[in-house]
Design an enzyme around this catalytic site. Sequence first.
Site, PDB file in Angstrom:
ATOM      1  N   TYR A   1      -1.036   6.416  12.827  1.00  0.00           N
ATOM      2  CA  TYR A   1      -1.554   5.095  12.792  1.00  0.00           C
ATOM      3  C   TYR A   1      -2.992   5.215  13.466  1.00  0.00           C
ATOM      4  CZ  TYR A   1      -3.036   0.361  14.323  1.00  0.00           C
ATOM      5  OH  TYR A   1      -3.674  -0.810  14.418  1.00  0.00           O
TER       6      TYR A   1
ATOM      7  N   GLY B   1      -0.814 -12.302   8.616  1.00  0.00           N
ATOM      8  CA  GLY B   1      -0.292 -11.786   9.631  1.00  0.00           C
ATOM      9  C   GLY B   1      -0.608 -12.242  10.868  1.00  0.00           C
TER      10      GLY B   1
END
Length: 320
Positions: A153, A12
């Site tokens: 989140y 990532g």
Amino acid sequence: MSKKILVTGGAGFIGSHVVDRLLTEGKEVICLDNFDAYYDPAIKHSNIKLASKNKNFKLIEGDIRDGELIKRILSEESIDYIIHEAAQAGVRASVRDPRKVHEVNTTGTLNILEAVLNSSVKKIVNASSSSVYGKVKYLPFDEEHPKNPVSPYGASKLAAEHYCRVFSELYGLKITSLRYFTVYGPRMRPDLAISIFTRKALSNEPIEIFGDGTKTRDFTYIDDAVSATTMAMKKGSNEAYNIGGGTRISVNGLAKKIIEITGSKSKIMYFQNVKGDAEHTLADVSKAEKEPGWKPRININDGLRKFIGEFKIAQERRMK
Ligand SMILES: NC(=O)c1ccc[n+]([C@@H]2O[C@H](COP(=O)([O-])OP(=O)(O)OC[C@H]3O[C@@H](n4cnc5c(N)ncnc54)[C@H](O)[C@@H]3O)[C@@H](O)[C@H]2O)c1
């Protein structure tokens, strides 16, 4: 047997930069990533293209939701440190699909902690987020600021942080959590405002702002985030530390700066607010300055210029 560093989410944005830094320092690195389709997996493959040529790099394609896989990796490989970056990122995505965010971010972290219990791992660095703060009581956020996340989140990252703290208190694991404040720079996620605004500005398309643009953000340049992360392997207590730029800019200010740097003709357009976005973020980084002895070095003006410069080069390379 040589000792290795496991970087979860190593393909990532932040993870791949951490991988590159560790390889530059001559470390052996294992990257565990499932190339999740949240954004184009081809971007992730390209993030680790250079690393893949290094003899000290190994890729394991797998999912942190698979606890047995993590146990197997820790039993087969001699791992000293884990840098845990893998997550389902994206506040807005979490509003759409809270369960996936919980399973990856919270259960996935728990899987790692459980696997580490029967291993030789010396320390874990856990990637947390400024999203754990949510509702603003005061600014800047110090680490003691109340935690009232405003998105699934943020809730998932806070739960993961609590598991890390509890595992260090109950079982003596060494774990430092880093609360990154919006990280930006080359390879940054395409879903983040700076990426989107830059893409639009470079093609003179309208820049869309959700809300009136008065929300403010503290941005951290990628190199600063990576330095904090690698330092935290050796230093830092079993607590959480703010990792931010230490200044804030409004979304309007950000859009205008990007238009100015790119010399764009883009206009700003306003749309209805979206759910899950925090109103303001600003980091008090004095705790990290004391220990592990980290402070941000790149301000938003320099960082944006660096990022936009590299973005243009990457874009031109893709068009050739
Ligand atoms: N970028 C930011 O501004 C920011 C801010 C605060 C916190 N963080 C945290 O930093 C970490 C890295 O974020 P990023 O911006 O680099 O995100 P990213 O999405 O670019 O990187 C996350 C990586 O994890 C991988 N991944 C996702 N689910 C997985 C799973 N189930 N198993 C294995 N790998 C999986 C993805 O494929 C991806 O390569 C995350 O923990 C994120 O929550 C990021």
